[in-house]
Enzyme design. Sequence first.
Site: not given
Length: 369
Positions: A264, A38, A313, A136
Amino acid sequence: MAKVGETTLFLDLAALEHNYHYLRSKIEPETKFMAVVKAFAYGSDMVAISKKLEKLGVDYFAVAYVGEGVLLRDAGIKTPILVLHPLASNFDDLIDRCLEPNLYSRNLLTQFLEVATANKQQDYPVHIKFNTGLNRLGFGENDTSWIAQQVTNNETIKVKSLFSHLAASEDPNERAFSLGQIESFKKASDALIEQLGYTPMRHMLNTSGIINYPEAQFEMVRSGIGLYGYGNEAAVDAELKPVATLKTIISQIHEIGPNESVGYNRAFKSGSRKRTATLPIGHADGINRQYGKGRAAVQIHGKMAPLIGNVCMDMIMVDVTEIDCAEGDEVTVFGPQNSAESFALGAGTISYEILTAISQRVKRVVLND
C-alpha cells in the site's frame, strides 16, 4: 515443534516452568509468589498458563479486570486471584467468583463496601494499593487513617494485602527514585498496619524488582514478563526462556524489478532487483504498522528478512533476496533465537507490547504440557 501450516503461536510450558523456578530462586523460601496472567497471560493462553502455574504451586494470580478472573474461575482455577483494576459495575460478578479486588481509592472502597454489605459478606478479602510515585492508581500516605476507619468499623471486609508498584525497577539510573518508593511504601504500610491491628501481606516487587531489589520482597512478590521469558536486561534474559514462539509460512514469492513498488501507498520502492515473500500475518494479528519499512525482521532458514513496505491487515512482505527459500517454507516472527524484545526494538517499542498484541485469531498450540 510441529510443522507449521498456518500462523501459529507455540507456547512452551517447559520454558514457563524453567522461568518460574529461576525467579523463585531469587527470593526467600517463605516469600509468596504472585503470577501476573493479565492480558491473556501476556498474549499467550491465560487458562493453559494458569493451570500450569497452579500445578507448580504459585500462591496468587493477578489479573487486570474482573472478566479475566471470571474466565480463570470458570476454567477451574482455585488459587486466590487479585483483580488489579476492578470496576464497580463488575463487583457482583467479582464476589460471585470469589475474586479479590484492589481497592485503590476512597470512592472505590466505599462502593465495594456497599455492594459487599448488600451481598451479606463477612471478612471479604480485599487489597489496598498505595501510590508511591507511579501515579496511576493508589491511595496516598495521608489516607491510612481513613482506610483503617472504614475497615475496622465493620466486619464486611478484611485487608489481605497492601501493595505498590515500582515505576522504573529495571533502570539503574533511577535507583534513588526506586529506593524512595520503597521507603514511602514502608512508611504507609507500617502506619496502616498499626491502625488495623493485624498484619496483611505486603508486595511491591515486579520482575525487575525481584532481581534488583531483593531486600524489598516483603511477604510476596509479583512477576509477569519474567514468567514469559523476558527480564528487561540482557543478563537476565540469558537466564530465561521465551515461552511464546510465533511462526508463519511463506504464501507467495515475487521477483521485483528495479523501480517497482511493494504494498500500500507504494511505501517500498526497489532500487534494484529484489525477491520478496508475502506472509499471512498482519496488523489484525498484532504485527502493527510500526514494524514495517525495515524496522523489524523475521527469521527464515536462520537468516533475517526485514519487513518492507507498509504492514497490511492480513499480510506482511519481507525481503528474501539473499535467502534461499520457497513458498510454504516456515518463518519465525519471534522466538528463542529471534526474541520478541529484538523484534520490537527496531520499532522503538518493548517485548510487552508485541507479546500482548498477538490477536486471538492466531492459533495457539501448547507444548510440553
